[in-house]
Design an enzyme around this catalytic site. Structure first.
Site, PDB file in Angstrom:
ATOM      1  N   GLU A 145      80.367 -75.447 -76.656  1.00 54.92           N
ATOM      2  CA  GLU A 145      78.939 -75.163 -76.575  1.00 54.92           C
ATOM      3  C   GLU A 145      78.171 -75.953 -77.633  1.00 54.92           C
ATOM      4  O   GLU A 145      78.515 -75.944 -78.818  1.00 54.92           O
ATOM      5  CB  GLU A 145      78.666 -73.665 -76.748  1.00 54.92           C
ATOM      6  CG  GLU A 145      77.187 -73.336 -76.555  1.00 54.92           C
ATOM      7  CD  GLU A 145      76.921 -71.843 -76.398  1.00 54.92           C
ATOM      8  OE1 GLU A 145      77.803 -71.036 -76.743  1.00 54.92           O
ATOM      9  OE2 GLU A 145      75.813 -71.510 -75.922  1.00 54.92           O
ATOM     10  N   GLU A 239      72.180 -65.678 -70.367  1.00 54.44           N
ATOM     11  CA  GLU A 239      72.492 -65.126 -71.678  1.00 54.44           C
ATOM     12  C   GLU A 239      71.211 -64.601 -72.304  1.00 54.44           C
ATOM     13  O   GLU A 239      70.208 -65.322 -72.375  1.00 54.44           O
ATOM     14  CB  GLU A 239      73.105 -66.217 -72.563  1.00 54.44           C
ATOM     15  CG  GLU A 239      73.562 -65.740 -73.911  1.00 54.44           C
ATOM     16  CD  GLU A 239      74.298 -66.834 -74.671  1.00 54.44           C
ATOM     17  OE1 GLU A 239      75.376 -66.560 -75.196  1.00 54.44           O
ATOM     18  OE2 GLU A 239      73.790 -67.968 -74.736  1.00 54.44           O
TER      19      GLU A 239
HETATM   20 MN    MN Z   1      74.850 -69.776 -75.322  1.00 52.81          MN
END
Ligand code: MN
Length: 288
Positions: A145, A239
């Site tokens: 990420e 998210e």
């Molecule tokens: Mn994230």
């Protein structure tokens, strides 16, 4: 495949919490559940397997390493602990028949006091190369990420992450892009996705304040157009964080101090519809 982060539903991933998250993920119109797996040693695999037997759904997991498991550390003991933790996370995911381990797998999820060192970078790449071998043998994709400067120091942009991955030299390791972080660090929401191309392996959809989609400053139209342009077909996971649902460790490292929503089911259903609708709109003007 549209996914939902478990912290939309609960901060507890014991059998009851996990089972509830599975049901509500499906109920809101998602087809994948992402769980935070910061401590894979404490995860109740048998409980999760029982919950998945009742309501089967694909599972992904994300984590950020901690100070004691920093694979970019100069302390070999911490590096070893980090490699063990990543391997333990793979064990858990294999037991859940999951295909994705994503997040800040290359260092600590925190505001570092300085830039990454060359030795730390090499150590992190070395460990991930070995973990990737094992992930591949289990059919699990690793995706790193790209997060903002306050949450990691190894890289903060697609370009920086591509350089890191080119040095590492394992094409099986993918990029995990997140619109919340891109909105802070990237020049725009379109060109970095094109630059990453088929190396994008996982996507997080988050608003600029991590609340309801469409209520902040993220240019989702450009982002989804870019995903369409590169032919991305992997998971797109919503998210969002609020003080309504709290995981103490993660909430603190992500600086979740205010309440952006208090009705998880309404938030989730809205997000699933927002993602599907935006993708549908892009699809109608697609050039291919
Ligand atoms: Mn994230």
């Amino acid at each position: 495949m549209i996914g939902c982060h478990g912290l939309v539903w609960t901060g507890q991933f014991d059998e009851q919490g996990f089972g509830g998250a599975v049901e509500r993920t499906l109920g809101a119109g998602f087809d994948l559940l992402e769980i935070p797996l910061l401590d894979p040693y404490a995860f109740d695999v048998a409980g999760a397997q029982r919950a998945l037997a009742r309501h089967p759904v694909p599972v992904a997991a994300s984590l950020g390493l901690g100070d004691d498991s920093d694979i970019s550390s100069a302390d070999p003991q911490k590096v070893r602990a980090g490699e063990q933790l990543l391997n333990k996370a793979l064990d858990v995911l294999a037991d859940l028949e999951s295909q994705y381990l994503v997040g800040v797998l290359y260092g600590v999820l925190k505001k570092y006091p300085g830039p990454a060192t060359a030795a730390g970078r090499a150590s992190s790449q070395d460990v991930l190369g070995r973990v990737s071998e094992r992930a591949a043998s289990l059919g699990i994709t690793l995706a790193l990420e790209i997060v903002n400067r306050y949450e990691a120091n190894m890289f903060n942009t697609v370009r920086g992450a591509l350089t890191y991955l080119d040095e590492l030299g394992d094409p099986r390791i993918k990029l995990h892009v997140d619109t919340y972080h891109m909105n802070i660090e990237e020049p725009d929401m379109f060109s970095p996705v094109l630059e990453a191309g088929d190396r994008v392996g996982y996507v997080h959809i988050g608003e600029s304040h991590r609340g309801y989609l469409g209520s902040g400053t993220v240019d989702f139209d450009s982002f989804f157009r870019a995903l369409d342009r590169i032919g991305y077909e992997g998971p797109i996971t919503f998210e969002s964080f609020s003080t309504t649902v709290v995981d103490e460790t993660l909430s603190r490292s992500l600086a979740i101090w205010r309440n952006l929503w208090d009705d998880s089911d309404d938030l989730g259903a809205h997000a699933a519809a927002f993602i599907r609708n935006t993708r549908r709109a892009v699809d109608t003007i697609s050039l291919h």
